[in-house]
Design an enzyme around this catalytic site. Structure first.
Site, mmCIF file in Angstrom:
data_model
loop_
_atom_site.group_PDB
_atom_site.id
_atom_site.type_symbol
_atom_site.label_atom_id
_atom_site.label_comp_id
_atom_site.label_asym_id
_atom_site.label_seq_id
_atom_site.Cartn_x
_atom_site.Cartn_y
_atom_site.Cartn_z
ATOM 1 N N PHE A 14 0.990 -1.147 0.351
ATOM 2 C CA PHE A 14 0.042 0.511 -0.049
ATOM 3 C C PHE A 14 1.362 0.965 0.012
ATOM 4 O O PHE A 14 0.885 2.635 0.981
ATOM 5 C CB PHE A 14 -1.263 -0.305 1.633
ATOM 6 C CG PHE A 14 -1.747 1.009 1.044
ATOM 7 C CD1 PHE A 14 -3.105 0.442 -0.238
ATOM 8 C CD2 PHE A 14 -2.120 2.399 1.585
ATOM 9 C CE1 PHE A 14 -4.363 0.928 0.202
ATOM 10 C CE2 PHE A 14 -3.398 2.864 1.971
ATOM 11 C CZ PHE A 14 -4.688 2.274 1.146
ATOM 12 N N VAL A 17 2.427 2.333 -5.695
ATOM 13 C CA VAL A 17 1.787 1.726 -6.146
ATOM 14 C C VAL A 17 0.173 1.795 -5.858
ATOM 15 O O VAL A 17 -0.332 1.273 -6.479
ATOM 16 C CB VAL A 17 2.692 1.051 -7.047
ATOM 17 C CG1 VAL A 17 1.120 -0.061 -8.134
ATOM 18 C CG2 VAL A 17 3.348 0.879 -7.523
ATOM 19 N N ARG A 41 3.475 -4.451 5.384
ATOM 20 C CA ARG A 41 4.825 -4.525 6.223
ATOM 21 C C ARG A 41 4.199 -4.025 7.799
ATOM 22 O O ARG A 41 4.601 -4.558 8.665
ATOM 23 C CB ARG A 41 5.286 -4.495 5.129
ATOM 24 C CG ARG A 41 7.410 -5.286 5.962
ATOM 25 C CD ARG A 41 8.200 -4.198 5.258
ATOM 26 N NE ARG A 41 8.010 -2.829 4.779
ATOM 27 C CZ ARG A 41 8.626 -2.392 4.235
ATOM 28 N NH1 ARG A 41 10.137 -3.055 3.184
ATOM 29 N NH2 ARG A 41 8.728 -1.073 3.031
ATOM 30 N N GLU A 123 2.554 -5.919 -16.761
ATOM 31 C CA GLU A 123 2.537 -4.651 -17.699
ATOM 32 C C GLU A 123 2.886 -3.578 -17.134
ATOM 33 O O GLU A 123 3.483 -3.038 -17.728
ATOM 34 C CB GLU A 123 0.815 -4.499 -18.224
ATOM 35 C CG GLU A 123 1.152 -3.683 -19.717
ATOM 36 C CD GLU A 123 1.909 -4.063 -20.584
ATOM 37 O OE1 GLU A 123 1.250 -5.186 -21.324
ATOM 38 O OE2 GLU A 123 2.779 -3.194 -20.760
ATOM 39 N N ILE A 130 2.775 2.621 -20.072
ATOM 40 C CA ILE A 130 2.671 2.233 -21.733
ATOM 41 C C ILE A 130 2.346 1.221 -22.023
ATOM 42 O O ILE A 130 3.392 -0.360 -21.129
ATOM 43 C CB ILE A 130 3.746 2.935 -22.784
ATOM 44 C CG1 ILE A 130 4.575 4.087 -21.747
ATOM 45 C CG2 ILE A 130 3.733 2.492 -23.560
ATOM 46 C CD1 ILE A 130 5.806 4.544 -22.629
ATOM 47 N N GLY A 181 7.927 10.184 -6.402
ATOM 48 C CA GLY A 181 7.775 9.129 -6.397
ATOM 49 C C GLY A 181 7.985 8.360 -7.838
ATOM 50 O O GLY A 181 6.817 6.901 -8.017
ATOM 51 N N ASP A 195 16.847 -1.442 -12.793
ATOM 52 C CA ASP A 195 16.116 -0.975 -13.470
ATOM 53 C C ASP A 195 15.748 -1.249 -14.383
ATOM 54 O O ASP A 195 14.920 -1.689 -14.841
ATOM 55 C CB ASP A 195 15.151 0.070 -12.696
ATOM 56 C CG ASP A 195 13.578 0.158 -12.623
ATOM 57 O OD1 ASP A 195 12.618 -0.085 -12.163
ATOM 58 O OD2 ASP A 195 13.221 1.060 -13.769
ATOM 59 N N LYS A 199 13.824 -4.077 -16.707
ATOM 60 C CA LYS A 199 12.207 -3.985 -17.660
ATOM 61 C C LYS A 199 12.751 -4.723 -19.262
ATOM 62 O O LYS A 199 12.031 -5.466 -19.515
ATOM 63 C CB LYS A 199 12.162 -2.989 -17.585
ATOM 64 C CG LYS A 199 11.667 -1.914 -16.737
ATOM 65 C CD LYS A 199 11.630 -0.720 -16.646
ATOM 66 C CE LYS A 199 11.202 0.058 -15.208
ATOM 67 N NZ LYS A 199 11.275 1.655 -14.976
ATOM 68 N N GLY A 297 4.930 6.637 -11.291
ATOM 69 C CA GLY A 297 4.539 7.492 -9.948
ATOM 70 C C GLY A 297 3.320 6.688 -10.263
ATOM 71 O O GLY A 297 2.478 5.493 -11.109
HETATM 72 N N1 LIG Z 1 6.514 3.312 -8.052
HETATM 73 C C1 LIG Z 1 6.379 3.583 -8.893
HETATM 74 O O1 LIG Z 1 5.980 4.820 -10.116
HETATM 75 C C2 LIG Z 1 6.684 2.390 -9.920
HETATM 76 C C3 LIG Z 1 6.544 1.713 -11.475
HETATM 77 C C4 LIG Z 1 6.442 0.819 -11.962
HETATM 78 C C5 LIG Z 1 6.517 -0.263 -10.753
HETATM 79 N N2 LIG Z 1 6.890 -0.243 -8.958
HETATM 80 C C6 LIG Z 1 6.896 -1.512 -8.841
HETATM 81 O O2 LIG Z 1 6.037 -1.739 -8.336
HETATM 82 C C7 LIG Z 1 6.484 -1.778 -6.624
HETATM 83 C C8 LIG Z 1 6.100 -1.318 -5.515
HETATM 84 O O3 LIG Z 1 6.633 0.169 -5.451
HETATM 85 P P1 LIG Z 1 6.026 1.492 -4.828
HETATM 86 O O4 LIG Z 1 6.833 2.078 -5.822
HETATM 87 O O5 LIG Z 1 4.940 1.293 -4.577
HETATM 88 O O6 LIG Z 1 7.379 0.987 -3.318
HETATM 89 P P2 LIG Z 1 6.362 2.113 -1.925
HETATM 90 O O7 LIG Z 1 5.453 3.362 -1.953
HETATM 91 O O8 LIG Z 1 8.371 1.816 -0.972
HETATM 92 O O9 LIG Z 1 5.978 0.773 -1.333
HETATM 93 C C9 LIG Z 1 5.973 -0.386 -0.880
HETATM 94 C C10 LIG Z 1 4.539 -1.864 0.004
HETATM 95 O O10 LIG Z 1 5.371 -2.729 -0.335
HETATM 96 C C11 LIG Z 1 5.168 -2.708 1.101
HETATM 97 N N3 LIG Z 1 5.730 -4.357 1.573
HETATM 98 C C12 LIG Z 1 6.813 -4.090 1.335
HETATM 99 N N4 LIG Z 1 7.899 -5.139 1.707
HETATM 100 C C13 LIG Z 1 6.158 -6.095 2.529
HETATM 101 C C14 LIG Z 1 6.205 -7.529 2.471
HETATM 102 N N5 LIG Z 1 7.268 -8.297 2.636
HETATM 103 N N6 LIG Z 1 4.696 -7.985 2.879
HETATM 104 C C15 LIG Z 1 3.706 -7.160 2.507
HETATM 105 N N7 LIG Z 1 4.010 -5.767 2.690
HETATM 106 C C16 LIG Z 1 5.244 -5.228 1.971
HETATM 107 C C17 LIG Z 1 5.255 -1.745 2.011
HETATM 108 O O11 LIG Z 1 4.411 -1.800 3.181
HETATM 109 P P3 LIG Z 1 4.458 -0.558 3.818
HETATM 110 O O12 LIG Z 1 3.938 0.168 3.787
HETATM 111 O O13 LIG Z 1 4.295 -1.219 5.339
HETATM 112 O O14 LIG Z 1 5.929 -0.214 4.096
HETATM 113 C C18 LIG Z 1 4.887 -0.638 1.029
HETATM 114 O O15 LIG Z 1 3.570 0.045 1.216
HETATM 115 C C19 LIG Z 1 7.686 -1.806 -6.998
HETATM 116 O O16 LIG Z 1 8.217 -3.411 -7.214
HETATM 117 C C20 LIG Z 1 8.148 -1.298 -7.863
HETATM 118 O O17 LIG Z 1 9.787 -2.215 -8.667
HETATM 119 C C21 LIG Z 1 7.115 1.241 -9.129
#
Ligand SMILES: NC(=O)c1ccc[n+]([C@@H]2O[C@H](COP(=O)([O-])OP(=O)(O)OC[C@H]3O[C@@H](n4cnc5c(N)ncnc54)[C@H](OP(=O)(O)O)[C@@H]3O)[C@@H](O)[C@H]2O)c1
Length: 418
Positions: A14, A17, A41, A123, A130, A181, A195, A199, A297
């Site tokens: 949460f 994303v 977490r 995706e 995209i 973000g 990264d 991809k 984002g």
């Molecule tokens: N941000 C982007 O623009 C973007 C774009 C494409 C792909 N992604 C991918 O999407 C994924 C999430 O990215 P994000 O930017 O949303 O990360 P983030 O903002 O750092 O959030 C990570 C979330 O994962 C939770 N978490 C971590 N380990 C966990 C576990 N073992 N069990 C349950 N929950 C756990 C965290 O919990 P807590 O809240 O309790 O800390 C947090 O809610 C990553 O793999 C990233 O590479 C991100």
């Protein structure tokens, strides 16, 4: 007629994303998809959603027979792999955005999808908003895909844009990307090219049926790019981008890499600024096609996750057509690259390993050369990443007909010019 499947979602994560998806789903009631439980977490963090929705016990989601879709958007690749594999084994369909986990475990995940006959869609993991994976999978036939060039990392593209167009220094630009973000929790993943290569690993599988571990691909990030490199780029009316590239060679094989590259100002990729991503696909009869959109984002990434969830209503699965239905392409390292190299100390640059050197600028404060070098030289050695050395590909850097070029070199030698 079969009605659309009712989707009951167990959401892992949460953060940027996950919360984005929660909000986006609230605005799309027609999807008939509801989040039953969210696993996070840290139980003490304040959340913008009812407390009863959250748990820290993954089995509450993975063991719930009512939950038929697991959406995994966490930032811990090892935990993500355990969640995704258990979910598939438990007969659930999965949507993931975790490119690091997906790229590092692709062969195992391919096997598991075959064995369980469950769908694993991702995706959002490449170029976020995209729809490039599904396009490569469904639209472009193997024989017609000549090349793909792409800016796949929004964070480095944001940093380069802010550095070169607004004069921010590297640290400030990175901090801004993190605040907005766009950057991974661990900035090394973005900045040093990890990264982007993750991809690219995924896109190579869908474009050409090539399944490789990211460590087996030639890549670097933007960590060594200097202000003087930007100065050279500007003087040539070019920009510097972190470009992922794959090109079909005359021998039918494919060469692929992720490296900083000079991009001419009138190229499609030069148009890609800030956190945007862009993909230029060159195909047999259609010539160039350009996909453009936000590569990071909250809402842009959530929109791709949403699209995967929507596709599950129709039981959509990746068929990995290029891998299973065609003869997959082979990766080749038997090419040469035209590179720009800037450095502090010439003694640390192995000039003799270049096929030839075309430009030599020894008078500048920071010296640089432009030359042609074997792909394998870069793949097997690290001198070009070390000692403050900056290596940037020139536009159109792949050279296949090296024999002709060697003749050119020999003629220059005979003429006493090198
Ligand atoms: N941000 C982007 O623009 C973007 C774009 C494409 C792909 N992604 C991918 O999407 C994924 C999430 O990215 P994000 O930017 O949303 O990360 P983030 O903002 O750092 O959030 C990570 C979330 O994962 C939770 N978490 C971590 N380990 C966990 C576990 N073992 N069990 C349950 N929950 C756990 C965290 O919990 P807590 O809240 O309790 O800390 C947090 O809610 C990553 O793999 C990233 O590479 C991100």
């Amino acid at each position: 007629m079969e009605t659309h499947k009712q989707l009951t979602i167990g959401l892992f994560g949460f953060g940027t994303v996950g919360e984005g998806l929660y909000k986006v789903l609230q605005q799309t009631p027609s999807l008939k998809a509801t989040i039953k439980k969210v696993c996070i977490r840290n139980p003490d963090k304040k959340r913008n959603a009812p407390e009863s929705l959250f748990t820290t016990d993954k089995n509450e989601l993975l063991g719930d027979p009512e939950i038929n879709v697991i959406v995994e958007v966490i930032d811990d690749a090892d935990a993500a792999f355990a969640i995704v594999t258990t979910a598939l084994q438990n007969g659930k369909e999965v949507v993931s955005a975790s490119k690091k986990m997906l790229a590092e475990h692709l062969p195992a995940l391919l096997e598991l999808q075959k064995r369980t006959e469950q769908s694993l869609l991702y995706e959002a993991s490449a170029c976020a908003s995209i729809p490039v994976i599904r396009n490569l999978e469904e639209y472009y036939d193997n024989d017609l895909l000549h090349s793909i060039r792409a800016v796949v990392n929004g964070s480095t593209n944001f940093i380069l844009t802010k550095m070169f167009e607004e004069g921010l220094d590297f640290r400030d630009a990175l901090l801004l990307a993190q605040q907005l973000g766009f950057a991974e929790s661990n900035p090394k993943l973005d900045v040093e090219g990890y990264d982007a290569v993750n991809k690219w690993t995924l896109l190579l599988a869908h474009a050409y049926g090539i399944v490789k571990h990211p460590d087996d691909l030639l890549f670097n990030g933007i960590q060594n790019i200097q202000a003087s490199d930007a100065y050279v780029a500007r003087a040539k009316n070019q920009q510097i981008k972190l470009v992922a590239q794959a090109k079909k060679l005359q021998n039918g094989k494919v060469t692929a890499f992720v490296l900083p590259q000079f991009v001419k100002h009138d190229e499609h990729l030069a148009f890609v600024k800030n956190e945007y991503n862009g993909v230029v696909i060159e195909s047999g009869f259609a010539d160039k096609q350009f996909f453009y959109g936000k590569g990071a984002g909250s809402f842009p990434t959530a929109s791709a996750v949403l699209s995967d969830i929507a596709a599950l209503r129709y039981h959509y699965r990746y068929e990995y057509k290029k891998l299973y239905h065609h003869t997959p392409h082979e990766l080749s390292e038997d090419v040469y690259l035209r590179v720009y190299v800037s450095f502090d100390d010439l003694a640390l640059i192995p000039r003799e390993r270049f096929e030839w050197i075309e430009e030599w600028h020894a008078q500048e404060e920071r010296k640089y050369l432009v030359g042609v070098i074997a792909f394998s030289e870069l793949k097997n050695n690290n001198w070009w990443r070390e000692n403050n050395t900056s290596l940037i590909l020139t536009p159109d850097p792949v050279i296949e007909d090296v024999e002709i070029r060697k003749l050119k070199k020999r003629s220059l030698v005979l003429a006493g010019l090198v």
